[in-house]
Design a protein around this motif. Structure first.
Motif, PDB file in Angstrom:
ATOM      1  N   TYR A  24     -13.232   9.151   8.374  1.00 28.91           N
ATOM      2  CA  TYR A  24     -11.795   9.409   8.435  1.00 28.91           C
ATOM      3  C   TYR A  24     -11.303  10.095   7.160  1.00 28.91           C
ATOM      4  O   TYR A  24     -10.532  11.048   7.198  1.00 28.91           O
ATOM      5  CB  TYR A  24     -11.029   8.097   8.622  1.00 28.91           C
ATOM      6  CG  TYR A  24     -11.056   7.526  10.025  1.00 28.91           C
ATOM      7  CD1 TYR A  24     -10.576   8.259  11.109  1.00 28.91           C
ATOM      8  CD2 TYR A  24     -11.540   6.242  10.268  1.00 28.91           C
ATOM      9  CE1 TYR A  24     -10.593   7.736  12.394  1.00 28.91           C
ATOM     10  CE2 TYR A  24     -11.564   5.707  11.546  1.00 28.91           C
ATOM     11  CZ  TYR A  24     -11.088   6.454  12.610  1.00 28.91           C
ATOM     12  OH  TYR A  24     -11.104   5.937  13.877  1.00 28.91           O
ATOM     13  N   GLY A  25     -11.752   9.582   6.016  1.00 35.54           N
ATOM     14  CA  GLY A  25     -11.313  10.151   4.745  1.00 35.54           C
ATOM     15  C   GLY A  25     -11.722  11.596   4.580  1.00 35.54           C
ATOM     16  O   GLY A  25     -10.917  12.445   4.162  1.00 35.54           O
ATOM     17  N   MET A  26     -12.979  11.907   4.911  1.00 35.62           N
ATOM     18  CA  MET A  26     -13.455  13.273   4.755  1.00 35.62           C
ATOM     19  C   MET A  26     -12.712  14.249   5.673  1.00 35.62           C
ATOM     20  O   MET A  26     -12.296  15.331   5.248  1.00 35.62           O
ATOM     21  CB  MET A  26     -14.957  13.339   5.044  1.00 35.62           C
ATOM     22  CG  MET A  26     -15.836  12.825   3.934  1.00 35.62           C
ATOM     23  SD  MET A  26     -15.747  13.845   2.427  1.00 35.62           S
ATOM     24  CE  MET A  26     -14.608  12.881   1.441  1.00 35.62           C
ATOM     25  N   LEU A  27     -12.531  13.873   6.931  1.00 35.76           N
ATOM     26  CA  LEU A  27     -11.829  14.762   7.854  1.00 35.76           C
ATOM     27  C   LEU A  27     -10.366  14.931   7.452  1.00 35.76           C
ATOM     28  O   LEU A  27      -9.786  16.014   7.611  1.00 35.76           O
ATOM     29  CB  LEU A  27     -11.930  14.221   9.280  1.00 35.76           C
ATOM     30  CG  LEU A  27     -13.321  14.288   9.920  1.00 35.76           C
ATOM     31  CD1 LEU A  27     -13.327  13.600  11.281  1.00 35.76           C
ATOM     32  CD2 LEU A  27     -13.792  15.732  10.062  1.00 35.76           C
ATOM     33  N   GLY A  28      -9.759  13.883   6.905  1.00 33.68           N
ATOM     34  CA  GLY A  28      -8.387  13.995   6.415  1.00 33.68           C
ATOM     35  C   GLY A  28      -8.281  14.954   5.235  1.00 33.68           C
ATOM     36  O   GLY A  28      -7.365  15.786   5.165  1.00 33.68           O
ATOM     37  N   VAL A  29      -9.221  14.857   4.302  1.00 31.80           N
ATOM     38  CA  VAL A  29      -9.238  15.771   3.157  1.00 31.80           C
ATOM     39  C   VAL A  29      -9.429  17.212   3.618  1.00 31.80           C
ATOM     40  O   VAL A  29      -8.747  18.141   3.147  1.00 31.80           O
ATOM     41  CB  VAL A  29     -10.354  15.375   2.167  1.00 31.80           C
ATOM     42  CG1 VAL A  29     -10.600  16.478   1.151  1.00 31.80           C
ATOM     43  CG2 VAL A  29      -9.989  14.082   1.447  1.00 31.80           C
ATOM     44  N   GLY A  30     -10.354  17.437   4.560  1.00 32.97           N
ATOM     45  CA  GLY A  30     -10.599  18.793   5.042  1.00 32.97           C
ATOM     46  C   GLY A  30      -9.385  19.394   5.728  1.00 32.97           C
ATOM     47  O   GLY A  30      -9.078  20.579   5.540  1.00 32.97           O
ATOM     48  N   THR A  31      -8.677  18.595   6.524  1.00 28.41           N
ATOM     49  CA  THR A  31      -7.479  19.085   7.208  1.00 28.41           C
ATOM     50  C   THR A  31      -6.389  19.457   6.212  1.00 28.41           C
ATOM     51  O   THR A  31      -5.774  20.531   6.298  1.00 28.41           O
ATOM     52  CB  THR A  31      -6.963  18.017   8.189  1.00 28.41           C
ATOM     53  OG1 THR A  31      -8.005  17.709   9.134  1.00 28.41           O
ATOM     54  CG2 THR A  31      -5.739  18.510   8.932  1.00 28.41           C
ATOM     55  N   ALA A  32      -6.152  18.577   5.235  1.00 28.80           N
ATOM     56  CA  ALA A  32      -5.134  18.862   4.220  1.00 28.80           C
ATOM     57  C   ALA A  32      -5.490  20.105   3.409  1.00 28.80           C
ATOM     58  O   ALA A  32      -4.620  20.932   3.100  1.00 28.80           O
ATOM     59  CB  ALA A  32      -4.972  17.653   3.300  1.00 28.80           C
ATOM     60  N   ALA A  33      -6.779  20.273   3.077  1.00 29.93           N
ATOM     61  CA  ALA A  33      -7.203  21.420   2.274  1.00 29.93           C
ATOM     62  C   ALA A  33      -6.957  22.735   3.011  1.00 29.93           C
ATOM     63  O   ALA A  33      -6.541  23.732   2.399  1.00 29.93           O
ATOM     64  CB  ALA A  33      -8.678  21.284   1.915  1.00 29.93           C
TER      65      ALA A  33
ATOM     66  N   SER B 247      -8.936  21.381  12.716  1.00 34.74           N
ATOM     67  CA  SER B 247      -9.482  20.275  11.937  1.00 34.74           C
ATOM     68  C   SER B 247      -8.774  18.963  12.278  1.00 34.74           C
ATOM     69  O   SER B 247      -9.411  17.906  12.359  1.00 34.74           O
ATOM     70  CB  SER B 247      -9.349  20.581  10.440  1.00 34.74           C
ATOM     71  OG  SER B 247      -9.921  19.563   9.655  1.00 34.74           O
ATOM     72  N   ALA B 248      -7.464  19.031  12.493  1.00 34.43           N
ATOM     73  CA  ALA B 248      -6.730  17.839  12.912  1.00 34.43           C
ATOM     74  C   ALA B 248      -7.213  17.360  14.279  1.00 34.43           C
ATOM     75  O   ALA B 248      -7.296  16.141  14.541  1.00 34.43           O
ATOM     76  CB  ALA B 248      -5.229  18.140  12.949  1.00 34.43           C
ATOM     77  N   LEU B 249      -7.561  18.298  15.162  1.00 34.29           N
ATOM     78  CA  LEU B 249      -8.124  17.944  16.471  1.00 34.29           C
ATOM     79  C   LEU B 249      -9.459  17.219  16.303  1.00 34.29           C
ATOM     80  O   LEU B 249      -9.762  16.265  17.035  1.00 34.29           O
ATOM     81  CB  LEU B 249      -8.301  19.206  17.307  1.00 34.29           C
ATOM     82  CG  LEU B 249      -8.957  19.035  18.677  1.00 34.29           C
ATOM     83  CD1 LEU B 249      -8.094  18.169  19.583  1.00 34.29           C
ATOM     84  CD2 LEU B 249      -9.195  20.398  19.327  1.00 34.29           C
ATOM     85  N   SER B 250     -10.274  17.651  15.351  1.00 30.42           N
ATOM     86  CA  SER B 250     -11.551  16.986  15.085  1.00 30.42           C
ATOM     87  C   SER B 250     -11.331  15.556  14.629  1.00 30.42           C
ATOM     88  O   SER B 250     -12.033  14.631  15.064  1.00 30.42           O
ATOM     89  CB  SER B 250     -12.322  17.769  14.024  1.00 30.42           C
ATOM     90  OG  SER B 250     -13.486  17.076  13.627  1.00 30.42           O
ATOM     91  N   LEU B 251     -10.355  15.357  13.749  1.00 24.73           N
ATOM     92  CA  LEU B 251     -10.034  14.004  13.282  1.00 24.73           C
ATOM     93  C   LEU B 251      -9.602  13.120  14.439  1.00 24.73           C
ATOM     94  O   LEU B 251     -10.029  11.956  14.552  1.00 24.73           O
ATOM     95  CB  LEU B 251      -8.934  14.095  12.221  1.00 24.73           C
ATOM     96  CG  LEU B 251      -8.392  12.780  11.665  1.00 24.73           C
ATOM     97  CD1 LEU B 251      -9.492  11.949  11.033  1.00 24.73           C
ATOM     98  CD2 LEU B 251      -7.286  13.059  10.650  1.00 24.73           C
ATOM     99  N   ALA B 252      -8.776  13.662  15.335  1.00 22.95           N
ATOM    100  CA  ALA B 252      -8.328  12.881  16.492  1.00 22.95           C
ATOM    101  C   ALA B 252      -9.503  12.558  17.419  1.00 22.95           C
ATOM    102  O   ALA B 252      -9.587  11.445  17.973  1.00 22.95           O
ATOM    103  CB  ALA B 252      -7.252  13.661  17.252  1.00 22.95           C
TER     104      ALA B 252
END
Length: 437
Positions: free
Chosen positions: A105-114, A227-232
């Motif tokens: 979760y943390g990694m995908l969140g960082v990637g989306t924000a970046a 990327s947000a879709l990947s997190l979901a």
């Protein structure tokens, strides 16, 4: 009968994707298609940010101060993101019983924000050591690279909690991280060749690149939404109880952690891992760093096509692993031997820049694009084969494979950064020349 059983066992141990041959015949059958879709959605987020900025390079090298050397700076920033791998390893030692899901979760969140930050900050520059540098773009690219680098040692081991058949669709999703930005880049267009604007006294000239159909801000924002879709997708596959039957029992997953199918120090393991290091040194270090020098002399549109179609070759290679019977080791060796031909050609065009062979002909432009696409397809398939083979080593084998992946990438990136920026081996041509006095 005994020979028939041995033949069946050999088919059961197919190295491609680490799944049984019977499981690779169709994507349907004894599996949940909804989970396949979520696996592809999750895999989409692994290298999405990195692939997204790479397919923007034909535009960015004309706009940012590093010019053709920009890819070499990028690959070093991405490899510096391996600090995320070290941080994850330290956390695993401090909290050995902690689940992997919060880290994902943390990694995908960082990637989306970046990605969203890069959409609005990529043109901000600053003076560093007497030269203008793309500080914001390179800094945010570092955080984008955290996801891809860490996924090699974090995401793959998490897959052991699900049945083997879902590794294939996860890898297809990982390939989509190159395909979808590639398709979006084709829709965006490269903008064509720069326009030369001369001063009234012809004492100076400025290269003005034409505008694409939509700019890099829009492009990176759309990739951020993916990327947000990947997190979901990961949140759903990790939490929905409807997929409980597709999970491996905790006791079996623990056995995979504690035991490997083959000792990791055997000669065959060492040889395959050495091949993995070489593949990633080439794919993530050598090739991205020299592609601008190989393709830009043929024009911005040629560079655009080579980058975009090369990125799209990766998911096609993964799909080949899903639909086709896995190749044997000798066939893979023959494939890599054949790949030496396009590798030699793209190296030659880069080394001969800014005047490579067939520079001003349509055949030369087509040939360099075909060489890049064929090379990326062959290397992508070979890397997928190694990942599947490494699965027989359980979680430990997958982590070793991921670590070797990043070590090879870092070595290749650093070597090419030094060669590109501190030697005259690769030469950038001026976009516009001053008229003779």
């Amino acid at each position: 009968m005994s020979s028939l059983r041995r033949s069946d066992e050999q088919r059961e141990r197919s190295p491609c994707l680490g799944v049984r041959a019977g499981d690779m015949r169709v994507l349907g059958g004894d599996r949940r298609v909804a989970l396949d879709v979520l696996m592809m959605g999750w895999g989409l987020g692994t290298w999405l940010g990195v692939n997204g900025v790479f397919v923007q390079l034909p535009l960015l090298v004309q706009r940012l101060p590093e010019g053709w050397a920009l890819p070499s700076f990028m690959v070093v920033c991405i490899q510096l993101a391996n600090v995320g791998v070290l941080a994850y390893a330290a956390l695993r030692r401090l909290f050995p019983r902690a689940p992997d899901a919060p880290y994902v979760y943390g990694m995908l969140g960082v990637g989306t924000a970046a990605l969203f930050l890069n959409a609005f900050l990529h043109e901000r520059t600053a003076w560093v050591a007497g030269a203008e540098r793309s500080v914001a773009f390179l800094a945010v690219t570092f955080f984008t690279g955290l996801v891809g680098c860490t996924s090699s040692v974090l995401f793959y081991p998490y897959l052991r909690h699900f049945r083997d058949v879902y590794l294939a669709t996860y890898l297809v999703g990982e390939g989509l991280s190159g395909l979808l930005p590639g398709l979006l880049s084709l829709a965006q267009g490269s903008g064509g060749e720069p326009r030369c604007v001369y001063a009234p006294d012809n004492a100076s000239v400025t290269a003005v690149p034409p505008e694409p159909r939509f700019d890099s801000t829009v492009f990176l924002a759309v990739v951020g939404c993916l990327s947000a879709l990947s997190l979901a997708s990961f949140a759903l596959l990790n939490s929905l109880p409807t997929f409980a039957a597709e999970r491996v029992r905790p006791a079996d997953a623990a056995k995979q952690d504690e035991a490997t199918g083959e000792p990791l120090l055997r000669a065959r393991w060492v040889g395959v891992m050495a091949m993995m290091a070489a593949l990633n040194a080439c794919m993530n270090g050598l090739l991205p760093s020299i592609q601008s020098y190989s393709c830009m002399p043929y024009g911005a549109q040629t560079y655009h096509l080579a980058v975009t179609l090369g990125a799209m070759a990766n998911p096609l290679a993964c799909l080949a692993g899903v639909w086709l019977r896995p190749v044997r080791g000798r066939a893979l060796a023959a494939l890599l031997g054949a790949a030496l031909l396009p590798l030699g050609y793209v190296l030659a065009t880069a080394l001969l820049s800014p005047a490579p062979p067939l520079q001003h002909s349509a055949g030369g432009r087509a040939l360099v694009v075909l060489a890049w696409v064929a090379l990326y397809a062959a290397l992508s398939y070979a890397r997928m084969w190694v990942y599947g083979w490494a699965r027989r080593g359980g979680a430990a084998g997958m982590r070793v494979c991921g670590a070797v992946n990043q070590a090879g990438s870092a070595l290749g990136s650093l070597t090419l950064f030094l060669i590109v920026n501190f030697t005259d081996v690769f030469v950038q041509a001026p976009q516009c020349a001053l008229p003779p006095l």
